[in-house]
Design a protein around this motif. Structure first.
Motif, short mmCIF file in Angstrom:
data_model
loop_
_atom_site.label_atom_id
_atom_site.label_comp_id
_atom_site.label_asym_id
_atom_site.label_seq_id
_atom_site.Cartn_x
_atom_site.Cartn_y
_atom_site.Cartn_z
N UNK A 217 0.81 -1.22 0.00
CA UNK A 217 0.00 0.00 0.00
C UNK A 217 0.84 1.27 0.00
N UNK A 218 2.00 1.27 0.69
CA UNK A 218 2.78 2.50 0.66
C UNK A 218 3.45 2.70 -0.70
N UNK A 219 3.74 1.63 -1.44
CA UNK A 219 4.28 1.79 -2.79
C UNK A 219 3.16 2.07 -3.80
N UNK A 220 1.99 1.49 -3.60
CA UNK A 220 0.85 1.78 -4.48
C UNK A 220 0.40 3.24 -4.36
N UNK A 221 0.69 3.85 -3.23
CA UNK A 221 0.27 5.23 -2.99
C UNK A 221 0.79 6.19 -4.05
N UNK A 342 11.06 13.11 -2.39
CA UNK A 342 10.82 12.14 -1.34
C UNK A 342 12.02 11.23 -1.18
N UNK A 343 11.78 10.06 -0.64
CA UNK A 343 12.87 9.10 -0.42
C UNK A 343 12.28 7.72 -0.22
N UNK A 344 13.16 6.71 -0.17
CA UNK A 344 12.71 5.36 0.13
C UNK A 344 11.94 5.33 1.44
N UNK A 345 12.47 6.03 2.43
CA UNK A 345 11.87 5.99 3.75
C UNK A 345 10.58 6.81 3.83
N UNK A 346 10.61 8.01 3.27
CA UNK A 346 9.49 8.94 3.42
C UNK A 346 8.40 8.73 2.39
N UNK A 347 8.74 8.10 1.25
CA UNK A 347 7.77 8.04 0.17
C UNK A 347 7.65 9.39 -0.51
N UNK A 348 6.52 9.65 -1.20
CA UNK A 348 6.35 10.92 -1.91
C UNK A 348 5.97 12.04 -0.95
N UNK A 349 6.72 13.13 -0.99
CA UNK A 349 6.45 14.27 -0.10
C UNK A 349 5.79 15.41 -0.87
N UNK A 350 6.30 15.69 -2.05
CA UNK A 350 5.71 16.73 -2.91
C UNK A 350 5.90 16.30 -4.35
N UNK A 351 5.19 16.95 -5.27
CA UNK A 351 5.26 16.55 -6.67
C UNK A 351 4.99 17.77 -7.55
N UNK A 352 5.71 17.84 -8.66
CA UNK A 352 5.41 18.85 -9.67
C UNK A 352 4.48 18.23 -10.70
N UNK A 353 3.74 19.07 -11.41
CA UNK A 353 2.68 18.59 -12.30
C UNK A 353 2.81 19.22 -13.68
N UNK A 366 7.74 21.24 -6.08
CA UNK A 366 6.31 21.10 -6.24
C UNK A 366 5.54 21.37 -4.96
N UNK A 367 4.25 21.15 -5.03
CA UNK A 367 3.40 21.35 -3.87
C UNK A 367 3.43 20.13 -2.96
N UNK A 368 3.54 20.32 -1.66
CA UNK A 368 3.47 19.18 -0.74
C UNK A 368 2.16 18.42 -0.91
N UNK A 369 2.21 17.12 -0.74
CA UNK A 369 1.03 16.27 -0.83
C UNK A 369 0.29 16.36 0.50
N UNK A 370 -0.96 16.81 0.50
CA UNK A 370 -1.65 17.10 1.76
C UNK A 370 -1.65 15.95 2.76
N UNK A 371 -1.90 14.71 2.27
CA UNK A 371 -1.97 13.57 3.19
C UNK A 371 -0.65 13.26 3.87
N UNK A 372 0.46 13.78 3.32
CA UNK A 372 1.77 13.50 3.92
C UNK A 372 2.08 14.43 5.10
N UNK A 373 1.23 15.41 5.35
CA UNK A 373 1.32 16.27 6.55
C UNK A 373 2.75 16.80 6.75
N UNK A 394 4.45 12.66 7.98
CA UNK A 394 3.70 11.59 8.64
C UNK A 394 2.47 11.32 7.78
N UNK A 395 2.58 10.30 6.91
CA UNK A 395 1.48 10.06 5.99
C UNK A 395 1.51 8.68 5.39
N UNK A 396 0.59 8.40 4.46
CA UNK A 396 0.40 7.05 3.92
C UNK A 396 1.52 6.56 3.01
#
Length: 540
Positions: A217-221, A342-353, A366-373, A394-396
């Motif tokens: 699930x954390x990689x599918x995110x 992001x990183x292996x540990x943190x996953x995606x933190x922000x993304x450009x579009x 990019x803009x921080x991903x809201x669910x990643x707080x 701290x997020x999914x």
């Protein structure tokens, strides 16, 4: 008679409350990667899953081969909950093996393709892997030699011949059951979306080789985030130029294409000329490559010889994206350069579009991903919403920590559970995040975190080295390269070739080899008695 499936306790990596929250939020789902592949095999059995150097596989072939390999491993005595270390270069077989492990209830230890003997041995000991899987030959070296050097108890040799498998253990061929029998043999054994399913080694943010724990699930995110950022359509063709075991390689080649039924183009190892040829041949629309790789593509003489007009999107990252080279890539291909920060540990933190203008797309993360707080930790330890400060999340998409490394976890996580990245950043008034520095002493070479401490320890093991200090020296292609300064015991020169011969004999991974060696009569020291690394950086 139905096969007996042994009972076992799966490792649920998150608390029930955390799992329930992310399911309720709709950011995690009950699908496993095996479910996604089986669905693709049912709905589009003859559509291509992988165009690779070792095979072209349809979704049906991918699904069935992975089931048969899972059964072969089960018949060899591997039990649900066991760990299997997989050492492959890129290709379709890599993903067949990863999926087979999931179906057999095994946790994959994804070994770096270029890992040295010492690193492989360490990771096998650290994880307690029940077996090591290689091809008969790995990067020109017999697999049995690697297994012997690593001290592994059970060595499995797997090869993909056309669209069929061969499997052997210690030189003895193993039966690979037909698909129907294989499916019955592994029924009920598979891992769930919130179980530990993958470990990949990383230097991380704490200096020592360690293993990041991952669930599906954390990689599918990453999938829906990538789809929204890039504006995925129904006809995408993905080329992942990254080593499969790392987070970027895993989501771009193993997970997201299965989520969206995209064909994926793979090479055994990254080669600029071959990558350019494959982009043209398969009309690739989405390229996944770390920053150093896309710069090497730009620098390749063959770049101008190929039609790259099919490219819509380049997902890149791993280190700061150089603005002028990214602009050049966009203008020469017509695609949009995007990045997940992001990183292996943190996953995606922000993304450009693709919807972001060029300045935002290439000059920010990019803009921080809201669910990643996303929050920023000040030097005083306070938490700030805009920074500057150390980026904490701290997020999914966050990993649940390192495997069997409580000391590293204490550095990675704050007491409140937020994951610390080691990066310094801030968010501007428009809501875009910028990374301005790092708190830890790491060299980011081609998107890979190289710990200066690990390299110093390896170089310091040479019998003629009295003192050493390692820094990153600027490089326009890789971002940084590894430079070692040494003081020799006898005051005489030590050549880079002599040092590399020692590191090779010691089994040190090549990623931890210096690329430049400078001998000094003494290392400069700061007021606090530590080596003055800023002074050393002034010498390169």
């Amino acid at each position: 008679m139905e096969p007996q499936v042994p009972e076992f306790s799966k490792t649920t990596e998150f608390s029930a409350a955390t799992i329930d929250r992310y399911y309720a939020d709709g950011v995690w789902t009950g699908d496993t990667i095996a479910d996604l592949v089986a669905r693709n095999a049912a709905d589009a059995p003859d559509a291509v899953a992988f165009h690779a150097s070792d095979a072209t596989l349809t979704w049906r072939e991918y699904d069935r081969l992975s089931t048969r390999l899972a059964a072969a491993w089960a018949l060899n005595g591997l039990r649900p909950g066991d760990m299997i270390a997989v050492l492959f270069t890129g290709g379709a077989l890599t993903h067949v093996a990863y999926l087979a492990a999931q179906k057999a209830g095994l946790v994959t230890v994804g070994l770096p393709p270029r890992a040295g003997d010492a690193e492989i041995a360490h990771l096998l000991r650290h994880t307690g892997a029940a077996a090591l899987a290689t091809r008969a030959s790995h990067r020109g070296r017999p697999g049995h030699e690697i297994a012997r050097a690593a001290g592994v108890g059970r060595h499995l040799v797997v090869d993909l011949i056309g669209s069929d498998l061969t499997v052997a253990c210690e030189g003895v061929p193993l039966p690979v059951p037909p698909w129907e029998q294989a499916a019955a043999r592994v029924a009920g054994r598979g891992l769930g979306p919130d179980d530990l399913f993958f470990l990949n080694s990383t230097s991380g943010t704490t200096g020592r080789p360690k293993c990041v724990r991952a669930t599906m699930n954390i990689r599918k995110y990453f999938g829906p985030l990538a789809a929204e950022a890039a504006g995925f359509g129904p006809g995408e063709v993905v080329l992942s130029a990254l080593p499969a075991p790392y987070g970027f390689g895993l989501w771009s080649a193993h997970v997201v294409p299965a989520q969206y039924r995209f064909p994926t183009v793979l090479t055994a190892e990254f080669d600029p000329a071959e990558t350019l040829r494959l982009i043209e041949r398969h009309r690739v629309t989405v390229l996944a490559a770390v920053t150093s790789q896309f710069i090497m593509l730009l620098n390749a003489p063959e770049f101008a010889e190929h039609d790259l007009s099919s490219l819509r999107v380049l997902f890149t990252g791993g280190e700061r994206v150089p603005y002028h080279r990214a602009v050049e890539f966009e203008e020469r291909t017509g695609c949009a350069v995007l990045q997940f920060y992001g990183s292996n540990e943190a996953g995606p933190i922000s993304v450009t579009r693709v919807a972001d203008d060029r300045e935002r797309r290439l000059r920010t993360a990019g803009r921080p991903i809201p669910e990643m707080r996303v929050r920023f930790i000040t030097p005083e330890g306070a938490m700030d919403e805009s920074g500057p400060g150390q980026v904490a999340v701290d997020g999914p998409g966050c990993c649940p920590g390192y495997f069997r490394d409580e000391q590293a976890d204490r550095v990675l996580f704050r007491a409140d559970g937020r994951l610390l990245t080691g990066d310094i950043g801030s968010v501007d008034e428009a809501g875009y995040l910028s990374v301005t520095g790092r708190t830890a002493d790491f060299i980011i070479r081609g998107g890979h975190n190289v710990s200066a401490l690990v390299v110093e320890e390896s170089v310091g093991g040479h019998p003629r080295v009295a003192q050493t200090a390692v820094i990153g020296m600027p490089d326009e292609v890789l971002g940084e390269r590894v430079c070692a300064f040494v003081v020799t015991r006898d005051g005489r020169e030590l050549t880079l070739d002599d040092l590399r011969e020692h590191l090779d004999a010691a089994g040190v991974s090549k990623v931890n080899w210096p690329e430049r060696l400078v001998r000094l009569p003494a290392l400069p020291m700061g007021a606090g008695g530590k080596v003055d690394k800023p002074a050393l950086r002034g010498l390169v």
